[in-house]
Write an enzyme that holds these catalytic residues in place. Structure first.
Site, PDB file in Angstrom:
ATOM      1  CG  HIS A   1      -7.456   2.738   1.564  1.00 16.90           C
ATOM      2  ND1 HIS A   1      -6.553   3.019   2.563  1.00 16.90           N
ATOM      3  CD2 HIS A   1      -6.779   2.031   0.623  1.00 16.90           C
ATOM      4  CE1 HIS A   1      -5.373   2.510   2.247  1.00 16.90           C
ATOM      5  NE2 HIS A   1      -5.479   1.897   1.077  1.00 16.90           N
TER       6      HIS A   1
ATOM      7  CB  CYS B   1      -0.891  -0.022   1.237  1.00 16.15           C
ATOM      8  SG  CYS B   1      -2.003   1.380   1.380  1.00 16.15           S
TER       9      CYS B   1
ATOM     10  CG  HIS C   1      -5.611  -2.610  -0.904  1.00 17.38           C
ATOM     11  ND1 HIS C   1      -4.643  -3.174  -0.105  1.00 17.38           N
ATOM     12  CD2 HIS C   1      -5.319  -1.281  -0.979  1.00 17.38           C
ATOM     13  CE1 HIS C   1      -3.821  -2.220   0.299  1.00 17.38           C
ATOM     14  NE2 HIS C   1      -4.205  -1.067  -0.230  1.00 17.38           N
ATOM     15  CD  GLU C   2      -6.689   1.249  -3.592  1.00 16.06           C
ATOM     16  OE1 GLU C   2      -6.857   2.237  -2.871  1.00 16.06           O
ATOM     17  OE2 GLU C   2      -5.566   0.733  -3.760  1.00 16.06           O
TER      18      GLU C   2
END
Length: 167
Positions: free
Chosen positions: A144, A98, A140-141
């Site tokens: 966030h 990341c 993953h994004e």
């Protein structure tokens, strides 16, 4: 537009839960372009989420087309506004990195295939089925946007976190 500075862990803004975008306007379009510019400028990045540049709107960009792991199975550049994962299938462990945690990578369990619903940059409602590396990058994004880093997903901080070489 602009290449923005990436916030680094443990910046508290990375732990914020993002707010939905109510209206697509010039400000959202500028945010999308900043995310794209920042991702491309990084060279190795396959995605960036708004909180990584200090913005708390639910917007991410993902593009795994140039990645060795994703080049054969992808949708090209995805601009995801208010994304939501509708379904998940399978499980897969992959080493993730990341830009907000530049010195480490970690083994994370993610769904192998997802169906994600979102609004694209043009304001069209879209539903995309994604698998493999692209699905992992999207998950993953999207984490966030809920204030989660891959560090929050590893099962064991002692055995599943790795220092990058030269880091």
């Amino acid at each position: 537009m602009a290449i923005r500075e990436i916030l680094l862990y443990p910046d508290a803004r990375l732990k914020a839960k993002c707010e939905p975008v109510a209206i697509l306007n010039a400000g959202v379009d500028a945010l999308i372009q900043d995310l794209i510019d920042t991702m491309v400028a990084a060279g190795h990045s396959v995605g960036v989420a708004a909180p990584q540049i200090g913005d708390t709107r639910r917007v991410v960009v993902v593009d795994v087309a140039k990645s060795k792991l994703g080049r054969d199975n992808n949708h090209g550049l995805l601009t995801l506004v208010n994304p939501e994962i509708m379904s998940r299938e399978g499980k897969k462990v992959l080493r993730e990195g990341c830009m907000s945690v530049p010195d480490y990578t970690g083994n994370v369990v993610r769904a192998e295939e997802i169906v994600v619903q979102f609004t694209d940059r043009d304001g069209s409602e879209r539903v995309v089925r994604s698998s493999g590396f692209e699905a992992v990058a999207i998950q993953h994004e999207l984490d966030h946007l809920d204030g989660l880093l891959f560090l929050d997903r590893v099962s064991n901080l002692k055995t599943d976190i790795f220092r990058r070489k030269g880091g």
